[in-house]
Design an enzyme around this catalytic site. Structure first.
Site: not given
Ligand code: NAD
Length: 493
Positions: A174, A248, A282, A382
């Protein structure tokens, strides 16, 4: 007419659902229509994945690797298309997509297509039972739901798919509903090169719908999640059934610069660490932790170099500054910085982007903050944007203490000519990745993940592959042995 993308479910591209027009954050142009799936379609994808897993789990490593290699070659032949789509969809510079995200993703696919590090089983001895042997088998989990964020969609799709597939799982990927295009392309290409139907499914849509359906589906055996710490924590308690989780999550990574470093390289590395992708990574090095004796000169050099970054249309190969991918993220960055400044942080530098970016694009100027106290939100949380906070230290132990002064633990950089000292410091940083005299150098051979609030489990490398497996121990007793008599004698006279 913009291209249309459906969701890849089993052997079909499914166009039923809410059709949404995506616009580019780089310049506001229409780029493609996609279909946001509902819970029913998502569950259908899980069902197709479940059927496929029953067969795919018996495939040989050679078959899996041959298909991954074909996928790498297929993407390679279309690398320009992938790079253009990735930049249009995320707003990252075309130079970054062309030279980093897409070629690195292809390299990473090739790694999993060729690595000899992973095997399906290994033999052990049981010192307690001479004459017997053990086989430890690495069986697939079954259906892996991979939930990805919006910032590096292609790399994320590769990192989620390749290890899970190599380990014999089928996947429902997804991608973020903001940036699904290259993942949907990859789903098409996986089908094109011959992955059996249902082994690779790609279903995009909102987290509250598609993500939620995946978590509630009892046939999903593992959730490989990358995203914010807040969502990561929330989904742990939402999931139905016992599922394996890897998380992650976010970061607040320090870049420690010692006075004895090659300061010119360190300055470039620190800027690369935070301003690549406009800080929407991230592991972005969002805290500069610099030795007090060089603070003035080092920060001065940073500002000189920052002043040279060229704003413009990210689709222009000469542009250095990426757009901000979502409107929500742009607001979040602005709010956090404004609050930090109200609380006493000082803006040392802010790039002037006025009239230098496309009118329909979303941007935030590269910014340097000083006088950031540890209790401020900008110091603790962050930002996920192009904002670097300057902190300083007097001694080696203080450098470690300042670096670890965070609830996150994803990554760090250490800059010093004294490699012994740098390694000593690196070993004391509570983070899953520490770069010495380097930053953002990602390798598929290297496990990545977080300490503390930055996550659970690892992605990539052998450790990441093993996360996608469950171990089975087979105890083999080739012949009747003395030990049997002892054991059975415990209950049989
Ligand atoms: P997010 O947590 O809002 O969303 C991540 C994913 O989760 C998306 O596909 C979203 O649709 C899904 N999601 C959201 N709510 C959900 C729920 N209730 N149930 C199931 N799925 C759900 O994050 P974002 O804004 O898309 O990305 C930015 C974040 O990702 C930052 O905090 C960044 O640090 C982190 N990130 C971490 C890594 C790593 O490898 N550690 C890499 C890239 C980004």
């Amino acid at each position: 007419m913009e291209p249309r993308y459906g969701n890849r479910i089993g052997d079909r591209e499914v166009f039923e659902g809410e059709e949404v027009l995506l616009k580019s954050p780089a310049d506001g142009r229409d780029i493609a229509t996609v279909v946001y799936a509902d819970a029913e379609r998502t569950n259908e994808a899980v069902e197709r994945a479940r059927e496929a897993a029953a067969v795919w789990k018996s495939s040989t490593l050679a078959v899996r690797q041959a298909l991954l290699l074909r996928l790498a070659e297929r993407v390679q032949s279309r690398a320009d298309t992938y790079a253009t789509l990735e930049s249009l969809n995320t707003g990252k510079t075309l130079r970054q997509s062309n030279l980093m995200d897409i070629p690195l993703g292809i390299e990473n696919l090739r790694y999993f297509a060729t690595t000899k590090e992973f095997s399906l089983e290994r033999e052990i001895e049981h010192p307690e039972y001479p004459g017997t042997r053990g086989i430890v088998q690495y069986a697939p989990m079954g259906v892996v739901a991979a939930i990805a964020p919006w910032n590096v969609p292609f790399l994320m799709a590769v990192w989620k798919l390749a290890p899970a597939l190599l380990a014999g799982n089928s996947v429902v990927l997804k991608p973020s509903h903001h940036t699904p295009l290259t993942a949907l392309e990859l789903g098409r290409d996986a089908s094109e090169v011959g992955f059996p139907p249902g082994v690779v499914n790609v279903v995009t849509g909102r987290g509250s719908v598609v993500g939620d359906a995946l978590l509630h589906n009892p046939h999903v055996n593992m959730v490989s999640f990358t995203g914010s710490t807040r969502t990561g924590k929330a989904i742990l308690s939402t999931a139905v059934g016992l599922k394996r989780f890897t998380l992650e999550l976010g970061g607040k990574s320090p870049n420690i610069v010692f006075a004895d470093a090659d300061l010119e390289t360190a300055a470039k590395g620190v800027l690369f660490g935070i301003y690549l992708n406009s800080g929407q990574l991230c592991e972005s090095g969002s805290r500069l932790v610099v030795e007090s004796s060089i603070r003035e000169s080092f920060v001065g050099r940073l500002m000189e170099l920052l002043g040279r970054m060229r704003p413009g249309n990210p689709m222009d190969m000469e542009t250095d500054i990426s757009a901000i991918t979502t409107a929500e993220q742009q607001r979040k960055i602005a709010t956090m910085v404004d609050q930090g400044v109200s609380a006493g942080a000082k803006v040392l530098f802010r790039a002037d982007l006025a009239n230098r970016t496309p009118p329909g694009g979303r941007f935030y100027p590269p910014t340097l903050l000083a006088d950031v106290r540890p209790d401020m939100e900008v110091a603790r949380e962050e930002i996920f944007g192009p904002v670097l906070s300057v902190m300083e230290f007097g001694s080696e132990s203080e450098a470690v203490e300042v670096a670890n002064r965070t609830d996150y633990g994803l990554a760090a950089g250490v800059w010093s000519a004294d490699l012994e000292k740098a390694q000593r410091v690196a070993s004391q940083i509570d983070a899953g990745t520490v770069w010495i005299n380097s930053y953002h150098m990602l390798s598929a051979a290297a496990p990545r993940g977080g300490f503390k609030n930055s996550g659970i489990g690892r992605e990539l490398g052998l450790e990441g592959l093993l996360e996608c497996t469950q171990t089975r121990h087979v105890f083999v007793n080739p012949t009747h042995a003395d030990i049997d008599d002892v054991a059975y004698g415990l209950i049989l006279p």
